[in-house]
Design a protein around this motif. Structure first.
Motif, PDB file in Angstrom:
ATOM      1  N   LEU A  32      24.436 -51.808   8.232  1.00 47.32           N
ATOM      2  CA  LEU A  32      24.114 -50.594   9.081  1.00 47.32           C
ATOM      3  C   LEU A  32      25.421 -49.867   9.456  1.00 47.32           C
ATOM      4  CD1 LEU A  32      21.051 -50.832  11.148  1.00 47.32           C
ATOM      5  CD2 LEU A  32      21.343 -49.355   9.239  1.00 47.32           C
ATOM      6  N   LYS A  33      26.233 -50.818  10.086  1.00 53.22           N
ATOM      7  CA  LYS A  33      27.497 -50.314  10.408  1.00 53.22           C
ATOM      8  C   LYS A  33      28.449 -49.618   9.493  1.00 53.22           C
ATOM      9  CE  LYS A  33      30.238 -54.871  10.203  1.00 53.22           C
ATOM     10  NZ  LYS A  33      28.997 -55.315   9.312  1.00 53.22           N
ATOM     11  N   ASP A  34      28.321 -49.892   8.269  1.00 55.19           N
ATOM     12  CA  ASP A  34      29.212 -49.345   7.112  1.00 55.19           C
ATOM     13  C   ASP A  34      28.473 -48.161   6.593  1.00 55.19           C
ATOM     14  OD1 ASP A  34      31.015 -51.628   7.497  1.00 55.19           O
ATOM     15  OD2 ASP A  34      29.413 -52.789   6.220  1.00 55.19           O
ATOM     16  N   LEU A  35      27.308 -47.644   7.112  1.00 54.57           N
ATOM     17  CA  LEU A  35      26.583 -46.614   6.414  1.00 54.57           C
ATOM     18  C   LEU A  35      27.289 -45.205   6.937  1.00 54.57           C
ATOM     19  CD1 LEU A  35      22.932 -47.852   6.439  1.00 54.57           C
ATOM     20  CD2 LEU A  35      24.657 -47.638   4.454  1.00 54.57           C
ATOM     21  N   PRO A  36      27.338 -43.969   6.246  1.00 61.35           N
ATOM     22  CA  PRO A  36      27.734 -42.839   6.753  1.00 61.35           C
ATOM     23  C   PRO A  36      26.728 -42.496   8.076  1.00 61.35           C
ATOM     24  CG  PRO A  36      27.665 -42.828   4.551  1.00 61.35           C
ATOM     25  CD  PRO A  36      27.095 -43.912   4.803  1.00 61.35           C
ATOM     26  N   ARG A  37      26.847 -41.641   9.123  1.00 67.12           N
ATOM     27  CA  ARG A  37      26.247 -41.381  10.202  1.00 67.12           C
ATOM     28  C   ARG A  37      24.595 -41.169   9.894  1.00 67.12           C
ATOM     29  NH1 ARG A  37      25.209 -37.924  14.572  1.00 67.12           N
ATOM     30  NH2 ARG A  37      24.892 -39.024  16.551  1.00 67.12           N
ATOM     31  N   PRO A  38      24.458 -39.962   9.117  1.00 66.83           N
ATOM     32  CA  PRO A  38      23.299 -39.613   9.017  1.00 66.83           C
ATOM     33  C   PRO A  38      22.357 -40.807   8.207  1.00 66.83           C
ATOM     34  CG  PRO A  38      24.798 -37.980   8.288  1.00 66.83           C
ATOM     35  CD  PRO A  38      25.389 -39.014   8.608  1.00 66.83           C
ATOM     36  N   ARG A  39      22.993 -41.402   7.308  1.00 67.86           N
ATOM     37  CA  ARG A  39      22.342 -42.559   6.697  1.00 67.86           C
ATOM     38  C   ARG A  39      22.000 -43.790   7.569  1.00 67.86           C
ATOM     39  NH1 ARG A  39      18.818 -42.676   2.346  1.00 67.86           N
ATOM     40  NH2 ARG A  39      20.021 -41.134   1.382  1.00 67.86           N
ATOM     41  N   LYS A  40      23.098 -43.953   8.444  1.00 64.41           N
ATOM     42  CA  LYS A  40      22.727 -44.996   9.360  1.00 64.41           C
ATOM     43  C   LYS A  40      21.616 -44.638  10.355  1.00 64.41           C
ATOM     44  CE  LYS A  40      25.318 -47.192  13.254  1.00 64.41           C
ATOM     45  NZ  LYS A  40      26.458 -47.507  13.828  1.00 64.41           N
ATOM     46  N   ARG A  41      21.762 -43.528  10.900  1.00 63.92           N
ATOM     47  CA  ARG A  41      20.417 -43.280  11.820  1.00 63.92           C
ATOM     48  C   ARG A  41      19.168 -43.324  11.238  1.00 63.92           C
ATOM     49  NH1 ARG A  41      20.404 -37.969  13.434  1.00 63.92           N
ATOM     50  NH2 ARG A  41      19.233 -38.437  15.259  1.00 63.92           N
ATOM     51  N   LEU A  42      19.211 -42.626   9.856  1.00 58.13           N
ATOM     52  CA  LEU A  42      17.601 -42.749   9.280  1.00 58.13           C
ATOM     53  C   LEU A  42      17.349 -44.306   8.862  1.00 58.13           C
ATOM     54  CD1 LEU A  42      15.536 -41.468   7.548  1.00 58.13           C
ATOM     55  CD2 LEU A  42      17.193 -41.091   5.545  1.00 58.13           C
ATOM     56  N   THR A  43      18.155 -44.975   8.537  1.00 58.46           N
ATOM     57  CA  THR A  43      17.911 -46.305   8.147  1.00 58.46           C
ATOM     58  C   THR A  43      17.358 -47.188   9.531  1.00 58.46           C
ATOM     59  OG1 THR A  43      19.505 -46.366   6.066  1.00 58.46           O
ATOM     60  CG2 THR A  43      18.826 -48.512   6.942  1.00 58.46           C
ATOM     61  N   GLU A  44      18.285 -47.007  10.411  1.00 61.42           N
ATOM     62  CA  GLU A  44      17.969 -47.547  11.711  1.00 61.42           C
ATOM     63  C   GLU A  44      16.505 -47.242  12.264  1.00 61.42           C
ATOM     64  OE1 GLU A  44      22.160 -47.869  14.190  1.00 61.42           O
ATOM     65  OE2 GLU A  44      20.710 -45.941  14.266  1.00 61.42           O
ATOM     66  N   LEU A  45      15.890 -46.086  11.967  1.00 62.18           N
ATOM     67  CA  LEU A  45      14.698 -45.635  12.286  1.00 62.18           C
ATOM     68  C   LEU A  45      13.856 -46.301  11.358  1.00 62.18           C
ATOM     69  CD1 LEU A  45      12.567 -44.185  13.802  1.00 62.18           C
ATOM     70  CD2 LEU A  45      13.106 -42.130  12.456  1.00 62.18           C
ATOM     71  N   LEU A  46      13.811 -46.572  10.030  1.00 68.83           N
ATOM     72  CA  LEU A  46      13.159 -47.108   9.159  1.00 68.83           C
ATOM     73  C   LEU A  46      13.217 -48.676   9.324  1.00 68.83           C
ATOM     74  CD1 LEU A  46      14.040 -45.596   5.573  1.00 68.83           C
ATOM     75  CD2 LEU A  46      11.769 -45.653   6.491  1.00 68.83           C
TER      76      LEU A  46
END
Length: 494
Positions: free
Chosen positions: A268-282
């Motif tokens: 997660l830490k390496d993902l761009p911010r929008p993708r990071k937030r989306l993936t965290e929720l998933l």
């Protein structure tokens, strides 16, 4: 064949035929003939977000330009009216801004005019100094698999048009008698469809959903919806807002395969911010145990939805009598590469998913508007550089026909401002030839009159708007959309 207009050869001498100031508003053509430097006459084809944002920027940053907006339907606003989900009224607030643009003294709306049929691009070029093509992506992508024409299979575009009151789709009448629906695609449109299928009726009754759709959804038997994607959780195309809405949809619970999300927390830490937030929720929704209150809520739900990853459709399965769809055959895939650029490849395994209702939500596509306008059929766009159509001076494009059917309304706003800025720069540099006056809408109205086409003005639209709003008020909705273009035209001809 209709006689040719004199303006095609002697532009400054063209008369205004049938000019009525109540409907032919603020043409500004007279001013352009008398000024030392001709007034820029600009035409925008399409009245969706791309068209209106382009017009807005041009009018704001050029104090003299006249901007005419052409629309094939009698009503404006394109996908804001016919694409945005009924339960997202806040997104439709941009209509207020578009209305201010349309009411400008230097803007004219000409609805009920199909460019390419009622008037050609070449005729517009002779009447205007510049043309911006903003007509969007009105066609749908095909799956290209056996069985996709079977009853029970629908395109996302048609279904969205049906529940949003698009006249072309008012007779769709989808069969919602199956308990399981499969949506092929994992974008925002796919989530919109899932939400419409699963939302409690009391939520939809307060929206501007088309009445026939509301009645059909009230009888729907759909209880489970699968959203199928050929890639994985890191490549889903929907956004966090829409995902959160689905997770919290009343009466509905999400279902996941936890194995799809194992290990994602580590990257997660390496993902761009929008993708990071989306993936965290998933990941949180799929792997964490819900709190007591949420667990109780989910246990009481009678409807559910789920995400199915690494699956690509290869055939729609027919029923035993061959008369309708009964399922979809999926190729199990794996990824080559990583991130947004990862490509799915088949593993050779297949899986059958039984269902009686299938939606193809793999994207929209633009179509060519004229043989004289360059078009890239594979990409479904007009070739351009910063909105300037390549090899066609004076022609511009914005929105989906410029960049493809991607992004949200704010993406389209930025994109359209960029195109408008390119046009303004060309006006300033002299790249656009203003040495001759152009008659703009006055000449096109004359031509349309000869062809029996009666354009709808913005004030005409406001009559339609008033009727729809009044009808909606009677039943507790923001509006009750008129679904028939003939009925719309009868309203404005009174």
């Amino acid at each position: 064949m209709a006689p040719r207009c004199s303006w095609m050869w002697r532009l400054p001498r063209c008369p205004l035929l049938g000019r009525n100031l109540s409907t032919t508003r603020r043409l500004g053509a007279g001013r352009s003939l008398s000024s030392k430097s001709p007034t820029p006459q600009i035409c925008v084809v399409g009245s969706g977000p791309a068209g209106f944002y382009t017009a807005q920027h041009l009018l704001k940053h050029h104090s003299e330009a006249i901007v005419d907006i052409y629309e094939k339907l009698p009503v404006p606003f394109g996908l804001v009216r016919f694409g945005v989900a009924p339960d997202h009224p806040e997104v439709k607030n941009v209509i207020n801004t578009f209305t201010q643009t349309a009411r400008s003294e230097r803007c004219n709306f000409l609805g009920n005019v199909t460019v390419g049929r009622d008037v050609t691009v070449e005729e517009l070029q002779r009447a205007y100094h510049a043309i911006v093509l903003s007509y969007g992506a009105e066609d749908k992508k095909e799956l290209g698999i056996p069985g996709e024409k079977l009853p029970g299979v629908y395109s996302a575009r048609d279904f969205v048009g049906w529940y949003n009151g698009l006249p072309d789709n008012r007779y769709l009448s989808p069969d919602l008698s199956s308990e399981t629906a499969v949506i092929l695609g994992q974008g925002n449109v796919a989530l919109d469809i899932a939400r419409m299928l699963l939302s409690p009726l009391e939520l939809l009754e307060k929206t501007d959903v088309a009445q026939p759709a509301l009645e059909a959804l009230s009888q729907s038997r759909v209880k489970k919806v699968w959203l199928v994607g050929r890639r994985g959780p890191l490549q889903v195309a929907f956004t966090i807002k829409e995902l959160r809405e689905m997770i919290n949809l009343p009466g509905t619970r999400p279902i996941y395969d936890p194995s799809d999300f194992q290990g994602l927390g580590d990257i997660l830490k390496d993902l761009p911010r929008p993708r990071k937030r989306l993936t965290e929720l998933l990941v949180k929704s799929a792997l964490e145990e819900p709190g007591e209150k949420e667990a109780v809520r989910r246990a009481q739900c009678t409807r559910e939805w789920g995400l199915r990853f690494f699956r690509s459709p290869i055939a729609v399965l027919p029923s035993e009598d061959g008369k309708r769809a009964s399922g979809v055959r999926l190729s199990v895939t794996r990824l080559e590469g990583s991130g947004e650029s990862a490509v799915s490849v088949p593993t050779g395994e297949t899986e059958d998913m039984p269902c009686g209702l299938i939606f193809s939500s793999i994207g929209y596509r633009s179509v060519p508007i004229s043989p004289g306008v360059p078009f890239l059929p594979r990409q479904g766009i007009i070739p351009n550089s910063m909105g300037r159509v390549l090899g066609a001076p004076g022609l511009y494009c914005s929105g989906w026909v410029k960049r493809g059917p991607t992004g949200v309304i704010t993406t389209t706003m930025t994109d359209s401002f960029d195109t408008a800025q390119s046009l303004l720069e060309d006006l300033k540099s002299g790249a656009l030839n203003l040495s001759n006056s152009r008659p703009g809408a006055s000449a096109i109205r004359e031509l349309l009159l000869l062809r029996g086409v009666d354009p709808v003005s913005f004030s005409d639209w406001e009559k339609i708007d008033a009727v729809e709003t009044a009808q909606g008020l009677k039943v507790g909705k923001p509006r009750e959309k008129i679904l028939n273009t003939e009925e719309m035209l009868q309203l404005v001809s009174r």
